[in-house]
Every structure is written in structure tokens, then in C-alpha cells.
Design a protein around this motif. Structure first.
Motif, short mmCIF file in Angstrom:
data_model
loop_
_atom_site.label_atom_id
_atom_site.label_comp_id
_atom_site.label_asym_id
_atom_site.label_seq_id
_atom_site.Cartn_x
_atom_site.Cartn_y
_atom_site.Cartn_z
N TYR A 34 19.84 19.60 -19.02
CA TYR A 34 20.03 20.56 -20.10
C TYR A 34 18.71 20.70 -20.87
N PRO A 35 18.37 21.89 -21.36
CA PRO A 35 17.14 22.07 -22.16
C PRO A 35 17.38 21.59 -23.59
N LEU A 36 17.58 20.29 -23.76
CA LEU A 36 18.05 19.76 -25.03
C LEU A 36 17.10 20.00 -26.19
N TRP A 37 15.79 19.88 -25.95
CA TRP A 37 14.87 20.06 -27.08
C TRP A 37 14.90 21.49 -27.57
N LEU A 38 15.01 22.45 -26.68
CA LEU A 38 15.18 23.85 -27.10
C LEU A 38 16.51 24.03 -27.84
N PHE A 190 26.54 23.65 -29.24
CA PHE A 190 25.71 24.76 -28.76
C PHE A 190 25.97 25.03 -27.28
N ILE A 191 26.10 23.95 -26.51
CA ILE A 191 26.40 24.10 -25.08
C ILE A 191 27.71 24.85 -24.89
N LYS A 192 28.71 24.51 -25.70
CA LYS A 192 30.01 25.18 -25.62
C LYS A 192 29.89 26.67 -25.89
N GLU A 193 29.05 27.04 -26.84
CA GLU A 193 28.94 28.44 -27.25
C GLU A 193 28.01 29.27 -26.39
N HIS A 194 27.00 28.66 -25.79
CA HIS A 194 25.94 29.44 -25.15
C HIS A 194 25.73 29.15 -23.66
N LEU A 195 26.19 28.01 -23.17
CA LEU A 195 25.86 27.60 -21.80
C LEU A 195 27.12 27.27 -21.02
N ASN A 196 26.93 26.96 -19.74
CA ASN A 196 28.05 26.57 -18.86
C ASN A 196 27.74 25.19 -18.29
N GLU A 197 28.53 24.21 -18.65
CA GLU A 197 28.27 22.84 -18.23
C GLU A 197 28.22 22.67 -16.71
N LYS A 198 28.83 23.59 -15.98
CA LYS A 198 28.84 23.47 -14.52
C LYS A 198 27.54 23.96 -13.89
N ASP A 199 26.63 24.51 -14.70
CA ASP A 199 25.31 24.91 -14.20
C ASP A 199 24.36 23.73 -14.10
N PHE A 202 23.42 16.04 -12.84
CA PHE A 202 22.64 14.81 -12.93
C PHE A 202 23.18 13.87 -11.87
N ALA A 203 22.34 13.51 -10.91
CA ALA A 203 22.81 12.83 -9.71
C ALA A 203 23.53 11.52 -10.01
N ALA A 204 23.14 10.84 -11.07
CA ALA A 204 23.76 9.55 -11.39
C ALA A 204 25.08 9.69 -12.14
N ALA A 205 25.39 10.91 -12.59
CA ALA A 205 26.58 11.11 -13.42
C ALA A 205 27.71 11.78 -12.65
N THR A 206 28.93 11.54 -13.11
CA THR A 206 30.09 12.22 -12.55
C THR A 206 30.07 13.67 -13.00
N PHE A 207 30.27 14.59 -12.08
CA PHE A 207 30.18 16.03 -12.37
C PHE A 207 31.53 16.57 -12.82
N PRO A 208 31.53 17.47 -13.83
CA PRO A 208 30.41 17.88 -14.68
C PRO A 208 30.21 16.92 -15.84
N SER A 209 29.00 16.91 -16.36
CA SER A 209 28.66 16.01 -17.45
C SER A 209 27.95 16.77 -18.56
N ILE A 210 27.88 16.16 -19.72
CA ILE A 210 27.13 16.70 -20.86
C ILE A 210 26.03 15.71 -21.20
N GLN A 211 24.82 16.22 -21.45
CA GLN A 211 23.72 15.36 -21.89
C GLN A 211 23.53 15.50 -23.39
N ILE A 212 23.25 14.38 -24.05
CA ILE A 212 22.96 14.39 -25.48
C ILE A 212 21.83 13.40 -25.75
N PHE A 213 21.24 13.54 -26.94
CA PHE A 213 20.32 12.53 -27.46
C PHE A 213 20.96 11.90 -28.68
#
Length: 485
Positions: A34-38, A190-199, A202-213
Motif C-alpha cells: 500500500y502507498p502508506l506514506w502518501l 482512507f483505504i476503505k474510501e479510496h482503494l481496493n484491498e484486493k489490489d 504481501f507474500a507473507a500475509a494471508t490474502f487479503p490483508s491491510i498494511q498499517i504503521f
């Protein structure tokens, strides 16, 4: 002001370019971050009264024409365009900025990210289309710039900028790091409003996943790590445990298909008390039954904290082991000892946590013998998964300065990726050529993953955890070309 945040297209014909990865590329595993910093910068500007739009072109595998078509289809009058960048794509990013400037001649275009932070004047010098670049962590910089453009256009008062003033470049006062990270809205919102988590994948994570800091800044001094050295610094700042758990709760309630949270902090476990507080609250709210999670975890993590993490839903931890040679670890200022790795892995297995270990070759002092020590260590530790990569030194890091001063590195940024967008090895030393490093990593990967013992282990884990089996098969499907090449 209307601000358009854009993660620009790059080599879309070959796949999804993961620009905000620590080593940006179209990855062999198909991972795209995810482009988290943006996202955080957009959230911060939005919170302070600016209207924002957002386009993540790589996630949707959009080329330049398709991206520009979407942007032009937006009828708002955008006064500011903020473009994410990376070292391999920087020339392409600048070209895209020029295309935007031709369409919107009155708009202000700003570049952000690790590369312009490390090379601000050089980046500005590429094109007159670029009005300014942000130096460092840019949430507040973008907001201040938008405020200034709305008011009187005086860039000299905007902290953290490098901008063009006629024929010269001007650096303004540095922007202090954002201290109260709870002041940032949830990335997941923001991801919920603007993006699609299925796009995203992350190979180590169960799909679909959400990234956060959950924190910024790393207190450790690894000489190769790009984000602490170019953007966030070494002062560790963290969101409160309550705030982090609140975002988990938001994800659980608003993403019914999401199975895992990826905590992308450089060192999530730097403050063990905070980690335990987060774990306790996750259990109290029952979130450990709904969401699994994974994180980067330094090798000084103790068994008690690991057990608390496991109880709270943590499935996997990712340590940067890097090398089996103590001398190499000392050379790169890793601050760890080889003996720690054995206890760390033993404790993780006792706690029931899976481990994805990261190994790297090509650092200062590396030889064929030390590379073999690294492979020997990896086989002994026998973690759930492992990755082997040559060092890729990025501008702004001590590792890059070492390589550049000694003439060991390719200085053409476009060569940081191969023509198909996958990683390229731009480093060669007197002891090891780039090809020798690549060949070693390919050999190490095959030797690690094609062991009968390992294959049986993966099947056993998959039989007890169907989601893990699906994840493994998906990652293997992408990697098999490289394993059997």
C-alpha cells in the motif's frame, strides 16, 4: 485547496510496481505494498481542511495514458499535485510530472519520497515542471505547502521544502518530525474510501490483508536501511496502544474479507511494554479471534513478549538477520550477534510463531566464505520462510556512500530495476561481482526451498491451516519460475 495525490505508473506492462517497498520493484513474489506514506499525507491534509483525490496507478496496473485519462476525468480544479517517487522510477516519475504540467500549467507539482529527500537539488534539476520536493517525512510539509499556495504563494515559509527560485535552489527550515502520531487518522479508513484491498498482495500475509504503521523512526543504525536515514530519523515515535487497537477494530468492522493486518513498522517491537499493552487490549476486545497479524520484530525480542503476541493473534514475525558472519553484522552497524539468532528462533517456535527471515549479501567485507556462512546459518535456523537478496544501496544511506566512494555501484538509477521492473544488482565489489551475488542468492533460494524436509514442513502446516496453504501456493506459483530457472 484541491490536492491530487498520485502514485505514478511505472512499467505497468510487466506487473505491479511496489514503489513504497524498502527495495522498490515489480517483485518476483508479486508483492505490492500500500502507498502508506502518501495515504497518511493525504489524510493529514484532508483533516486540515483540504480536499484530496488519490490515484494508485501501480495497484491497478495502469499505464501513463490510462492514468492521465482518469486524472483528466476529474472535473475539480487541482492546485497541487503530489507525486510519490522511488530511486528506480525517478526519471519516469519526472516525465509523468511533465505530462501533468503540460495539461495543468497553473498547477504546482511536488515530488515526495526517499529519493528526493536524499537528492533534492538533483531531483529538482531534472525538470522545470517540478515546483518543489519535500525533504523527509512529508505529511506536514504537504499541508503547509497547500496552505501557502492558498494564501500568498510564499514558499520560503514552508518548512521541509527544496524549491526553485529562478536559477537557484532554496532549502527552507527543516520540518520537525510529527510527534503525536495519534493525530493522524487511520490509514484503513482512507483505504476503505479510496482503494481496493484486493489490489494489494504481501507474500507473507494471508490474502487479503491491510498494511498499517503504528510507529515511525528506528532507534537502530543499520547502514543500509533507507527510511530511517532519509525520511523518519532514528527517534522512535509511536501511536498509543489504544489508537492502534482502535484501527484493528475499524478493520474488523469495515473489511469483512480482510484476514490479516501487516504492521509495517521498521521495528514494531522497540517498546516491549507498548507491544504487551496492544496485545492485552486486542484480547480484551476479542479482536484476536477475528484478525491475525504479523510484524517486523528485531532479534532481541524475548519469549514472554512473543507469547503475549501469539495469544493476541500474531501469526508471523519478520527479523532482519542479514548475515551469518559477525564481522559483516558489525560492519553494517546491525547491533546484533549471531548467537542471538538461535535463541530468537527457539523462542519463536516455543511461542508458536512463524518466522520469515531476511538475509542479505554484498555488504562491506562480504566474500564467498561469508556468504556461505549466511546460507549455513539459514539452513540451521530453518525458519518457516526465508529471503535472500543482494544489497541494493539507496541514495541517502551510509551503504550508498560507501559503495559510491569506492566506485562499487552503478550510478544510473534506471538500472536499479531490470527492463521488466524486477530487482537488479547494481553493486560489485573487488571480492564479488554482481552476477556472483545473484547466482548465490538463486542457489541459496533453491537449496532452502527445495529441501524434502522443508517441503514436508510446509505441507504439514498447510494441512492444519488451509489459509496458510493457499498463501503458500499463491507465493510458490509466482516464485516457481525463479526456483526452477
Amino acid at each position: 485547496m484541491n490536492i491530487y495525490f498520485i502514485n505514478p505508473p511505472f512499467k505497468a506492462e510487466y506487473g505491479k510496481f511496489s514503489r513504497e517497498s524498502r527495495s522498490p520493484a515489480i517483485t518476483k513474489s508479486g508483492a505490492i505494498y500500500y502507498p502508506l506514506w502518501l495515504i497518511y499525507a493525504a489524510l493529514y491534509s484532508q483533516k486540515h481542511g483540504h480536499d484530496v483525490d488519490f490515484l494508485d496507478a501501480p495497484a491497478r496496473q495502469l499505464n501513463e495514458d490510462a492514468s492521465l485519462s482518469i486524472i483528466k476525468g476529474n472535473t475539480k480544479e487541482h492546485g497541487l499535485f503530489v507525486l510519490g517517487t522511488s530511486t528506480p522510477s525517478i526519471k519516469s516519475d519526472v516525465k509523468f510530472a511533465e505530462q501533468l504540467k503540460a495539461i495543468y500549467p497553473k498547477a504546482f507539482i511536488m515530488l515526495v519520497g526517499t529519493h528526493p529527500s536524499a537528492c533534492p537539488e538533483e531531483t529538482l534539476g531534472y525538470s522545470d515542471a517540478i515546483g518543489a520536493v519535500a525533504i523527509g517525512e512529508y505529511d506536514c510539509i504537504v499541508k503547509e505547502l497547500a496552505d501557502a499556495l492558498d494564501k500568498d504563494g510564499d514558499l520560503s515559509k514552508v518548512r521541509g521544502l527544496c524549491y526553485r527560485d529562478k536559477d537557484t535552489f532554496v532549502r527552507t527550515e527543516a520540518m520537525p518530525p510529527l510527534k503525536d502520531l495519534d493525530d493522524l487518522p487511520y490509514a484503513a479508513q482512507f483505504i476503505k474510501e479510496h482503494l481496493n484491498e484486493k489490489d494489494y498482495f504481501f507474500a507473507a500475509a494471508t490474502f487479503p490483508s491491510i498494511q498499517i504503521f503504528t510507529g515511525r523512526g528506528c532507534p537502530f543504525r543499520c547502514n543500509f536501511c533507507v527510511y530511517p536515514q532519509t525520511m523518519h530519523g532514528h527517534a522512535f515515535r509511536a501511536r498509543s496502544a489504544e489508537n492502534v487497537v482502535g484501527e484493528f477494530e475499524y478493520i474488523a468492522n469495515n473489511f469483512p474479507d480482510v484476514k490479516e493486518v501487516v504492521i509495517e513498522d521498521d521495528t514494531f517491537t522497540a517498546n516491549k511494554k507498548r507491544v504487551k499493552d496492544i496485545c492485552r487490549m486486542l484480547i480484551e476486545k476479542g479482536l484476536h479471534k477475528r484478525l491475525r497479524w504479523l510484524c517486523n520484530a528485531r532479534v532481541d525480542l524475548d519469549l514472554e513478549t512473543m507469547q503475549a503476541m501469539k495469544a493476541a493473534g500474531c501469526r508471523l514475525i519478520i527479523p532482519g538477520i542479514e548475515s551469518g558472519s559477525q564481522q559483516i553484522l558489525d560492519n553494517i552497524k546491525k547491533g546484533t550477534r549471531v548467537e542471538q539468532f538461535y535463541q530468537y528462533v527457539s523462542n519463536a517456535k516455543k511461542a508458536g510463531l512463524l518466522i520469515h527471515a531476511c538475509y542479505m549479501v554484498g555488504n562491506q567485507g562480504e566474500t564467498k566464505e561469508t556468504m556461505q556462512q549466511t546460507l549455513d546459518l539459514a539452513l540451521k535456523l530453518n525458519t518457516d520462510t526465508a529471503q535472500f537478496f543482494p544489497l541494493i544501496p539507496y541514495p541517502g544511506t551510509e551503504a550508498y556512500n560507501w559503495a559510491k566512494e569506492n566506485g562499487y555501484i552503478e550510478l544510473d538509477y534506471a538500472k536499479y530495476c531490470l527492463p521488466d521492473g524486477t530487482h537488479n544488482t547494481v553493486l560489485s565489489t573487488p571480492e564479488l561481482s554482481a552476477q556472483e551475488m545473484v547466482d548465490f542468492c538463486n542457489m541459496a533460494r533453491k537449496k532452502y526451498y527445495l529441501r524434502p524436509r522443508y517441503i514436508l514442513h510446509r505441507l504439514k502446516v498447510g494441512l492444519t491451516n488451509p489459509d496458510d496453504l493457499k498463501r503458500s501456493l499463491k507465493a510458490f506459483g509466482r516464485l516457481k519460475h525463479y526456483l526452477f530457472k
